[in-house]
Design an enzyme around this catalytic site. Structure first.
Site, PDB file in Angstrom:
ATOM      1  N   ASP A  28      -5.292 -12.439  33.836  1.00  0.00           N
ATOM      2  CA  ASP A  28      -6.060 -13.333  32.952  1.00  0.00           C
ATOM      3  C   ASP A  28      -5.821 -14.828  33.186  1.00  0.00           C
ATOM      4  OD1 ASP A  28      -3.531 -13.756  31.697  1.00  0.00           O
ATOM      5  OD2 ASP A  28      -3.904 -12.124  30.277  1.00  0.00           O
TER       6      ASP A  28
ATOM      7  N   HIS B  75      -1.189  -8.581  40.497  1.00  0.00           N
ATOM      8  CA  HIS B  75      -2.427  -7.798  40.466  1.00  0.00           C
ATOM      9  C   HIS B  75      -3.675  -8.668  40.556  1.00  0.00           C
ATOM     10  CE1 HIS B  75       0.050  -4.406  38.369  1.00  0.00           C
ATOM     11  NE2 HIS B  75       0.300  -4.507  39.645  1.00  0.00           N
TER      12      HIS B  75
ATOM     13  N   CYS C  60     -16.545 -11.231  54.230  1.00  0.00           N
ATOM     14  CA  CYS C  60     -16.143 -12.462  54.929  1.00  0.00           C
ATOM     15  C   CYS C  60     -14.980 -13.178  54.259  1.00  0.00           C
ATOM     16  CB  CYS C  60     -17.335 -13.412  55.048  1.00  0.00           C
ATOM     17  SG  CYS C  60     -17.906 -14.085  53.462  1.00  0.00           S
TER      18      CYS C  60
HETATM   19  P1  NAD Z   1       0.501  -1.699  29.401  1.00  0.00           P
HETATM   20  O1  NAD Z   1      -0.852  -1.673  28.782  1.00  0.00           O
HETATM   21  O2  NAD Z   1       0.947  -0.510  30.161  1.00  0.00           O
HETATM   22  O3  NAD Z   1       1.605  -1.976  28.274  1.00  0.00           O
HETATM   23  C1  NAD Z   1       1.512  -3.016  27.365  1.00  0.00           C
HETATM   24  C2  NAD Z   1       2.696  -2.895  26.419  1.00  0.00           C
HETATM   25  O4  NAD Z   1       2.709  -4.064  25.576  1.00  0.00           O
HETATM   26  C3  NAD Z   1       2.627  -1.686  25.484  1.00  0.00           C
HETATM   27  O5  NAD Z   1       3.895  -1.080  25.397  1.00  0.00           O
HETATM   28  C4  NAD Z   1       2.235  -2.301  24.124  1.00  0.00           C
HETATM   29  O6  NAD Z   1       2.739  -1.574  23.038  1.00  0.00           O
HETATM   30  C5  NAD Z   1       2.891  -3.659  24.234  1.00  0.00           C
HETATM   31  N1  NAD Z   1       2.287  -4.707  23.412  1.00  0.00           N
HETATM   32  C6  NAD Z   1       0.982  -4.837  23.041  1.00  0.00           C
HETATM   33  N2  NAD Z   1       0.819  -5.977  22.325  1.00  0.00           N
HETATM   34  C7  NAD Z   1       2.046  -6.563  22.252  1.00  0.00           C
HETATM   35  C8  NAD Z   1       2.505  -7.768  21.663  1.00  0.00           C
HETATM   36  N3  NAD Z   1       1.685  -8.597  20.993  1.00  0.00           N
HETATM   37  N4  NAD Z   1       3.815  -8.086  21.793  1.00  0.00           N
HETATM   38  C9  NAD Z   1       4.678  -7.281  22.455  1.00  0.00           C
HETATM   39  N5  NAD Z   1       4.282  -6.107  23.032  1.00  0.00           N
HETATM   40  C10 NAD Z   1       2.975  -5.764  22.944  1.00  0.00           C
HETATM   41  O7  NAD Z   1       0.575  -3.012  30.275  1.00  0.00           O
HETATM   42  P2  NAD Z   1       1.292  -3.307  31.651  1.00  0.00           P
HETATM   43  O8  NAD Z   1       2.668  -2.746  31.666  1.00  0.00           O
HETATM   44  O9  NAD Z   1       1.031  -4.735  31.909  1.00  0.00           O
HETATM   45  O10 NAD Z   1       0.432  -2.472  32.718  1.00  0.00           O
HETATM   46  C11 NAD Z   1      -0.954  -2.525  32.634  1.00  0.00           C
HETATM   47  C12 NAD Z   1      -1.750  -2.913  33.855  1.00  0.00           C
HETATM   48  O11 NAD Z   1      -2.973  -3.376  33.325  1.00  0.00           O
HETATM   49  C13 NAD Z   1      -1.218  -4.052  34.628  1.00  0.00           C
HETATM   50  O12 NAD Z   1      -1.210  -3.597  35.921  1.00  0.00           O
HETATM   51  C14 NAD Z   1      -2.253  -5.186  34.488  1.00  0.00           C
HETATM   52  O13 NAD Z   1      -2.696  -5.574  35.777  1.00  0.00           O
HETATM   53  C15 NAD Z   1      -3.423  -4.615  33.802  1.00  0.00           C
HETATM   54  N6  NAD Z   1      -3.988  -5.329  32.603  1.00  0.00           N
HETATM   55  C16 NAD Z   1      -3.996  -6.680  32.521  1.00  0.00           C
HETATM   56  C17 NAD Z   1      -4.498  -7.295  31.375  1.00  0.00           C
HETATM   57  C18 NAD Z   1      -4.490  -8.807  31.314  1.00  0.00           C
HETATM   58  O14 NAD Z   1      -4.603  -9.472  32.334  1.00  0.00           O
HETATM   59  N7  NAD Z   1      -4.328  -9.394  30.117  1.00  0.00           N
HETATM   60  C19 NAD Z   1      -4.989  -6.547  30.314  1.00  0.00           C
HETATM   61  C20 NAD Z   1      -4.984  -5.138  30.436  1.00  0.00           C
HETATM   62  C21 NAD Z   1      -4.470  -4.546  31.589  1.00  0.00           C
END
Ligand code: NAD
Length: 241
Positions: free
Chosen positions: A94, A111, A122
């Site tokens: 993001d 990622h 290209c």
């Molecule tokens: P995940 O979705 O596997 O885990 C997120 C964790 O954060 C969960 O355990 C959840 O309970 C916790 N969480 C949610 N809100 C929270 C808060 N306010 N404070 C503290 N904890 C909170 O995420 P991950 O481990 O990053 O893996 C997901 C994959 O998804 C990554 O590879 C990423 O590239 C991608 N992704 C990115 C975005 C983004 O860019 N914002 C959003 C969704 C997924």
């Protein structure tokens, strides 16, 4: 425990951005409760125009490009400005760490970044907003203006190789770190989660700030259960205060 640490590695996941209005993947309202990840592999994207059309539709509906950083992103900027952070490895796409004020060279985006789009033919890069404007104007699967190739958001799809340079930068940062602060991640996606493990295996502490359990809770020195936007300003404020 972190008081004497000068090279803290921040490691962030989707959970740090939920308070900016971007849903995570594996939390209770996560994206994978609505979308089948098998539909969006790299090879499907290249082979199947319908996958590309669906992907651009989802990207157009997503809140990622308009989101604003929250208090957790800003607290990490304070840590960087106090010269206490070696780097921020993020799994997020993001761009909110940079928008909050971290310099680009402090952020390692394992990622990719959804704000950019690349031509798989290209290699030409452009802003995703420009591509989404073409989608809104009726081009459901816009092609590269230069070579006619397939356009793809500059994010790592399932089954796609991760950027080599960023993996090397992440390994370097992990080897230099004297602690790791993991925020908002289930720590279940590899190879990303291997970097916090490296820091711990070198004998350094790991603090996890997360709302739920993670795959690496057993390796943590301290677990703070709570919302990143509440916990991080408090924790980093105390550290720097
Ligand atoms: P995940 O979705 O596997 O885990 C997120 C964790 O954060 C969960 O355990 C959840 O309970 C916790 N969480 C949610 N809100 C929270 C808060 N306010 N404070 C503290 N904890 C909170 O995420 P991950 O481990 O990053 O893996 C997901 C994959 O998804 C990554 O590879 C990423 O590239 C991608 N992704 C990115 C975005 C983004 O860019 N914002 C959003 C969704 C997924």
């Amino acid at each position: 425990m972190l008081a004497d640490c000068r090279r803290i590695l921040a490691f962030t996941g989707a959970g740090i951005s939920t308070e900016s209005g971007i849903p995570d993947f594996r939390g209770p309202d996560g994206v994978w409760t609505r979308v089948d990840p098998e539909e969006f592999t790299y090879s499907r994207y290249l082979e199947n125009p319908e996958t590309r059309r669906a992907s651009w539709r989802m990207r157009g509906d997503s809140r990622i490009l308009d989101a604003e950083p929250n208090r957790a992103h800003l607290a990490l900027v304070d840590l960087w400005n106090a010269d206490r952070m070696v780097a921020c490895i993020t799994q997020n796409i993001d761009g909110l760490h940079q928008r909050a004020g971290l310099p680009q060279d402090a952020v390692i985006e394992l990622h990719g970044n959804a704000h950019h789009t690349v031509c798989v033919g290209c290699g030409e890069r452009q802003d995703t907003v420009a591509v989404l404007a073409r989608v809104s104007a009726g081009e459901a699967d816009p092609a590269c203006h230069d070579c006619g190739g397939i356009l793809k958001a500059a994010v790592v799809f399932f089954g796609e190789a991760m950027p080599r340079r960023d993996l090397m930068r992440a390994a370097m940062a992990a080897s230099e770190a004297d602690a790791v602060l993991a925020v908002g991640s289930t720590l279940s996606v590899f190879p990303a989660a291997s970097f916090p493990i490296e820091v711990v295996e070198a004998g350094n502490p790991m603090v996890i700030v997360n709302r739920g359990p993670t795959e690496l809770d057993d390796l943590a020195t301290v677990i703070v259960t709570g919302a990143a936007g509440a916990v991080l300003p408090d924790l980093i404020g105390k550290l720097l205060g």
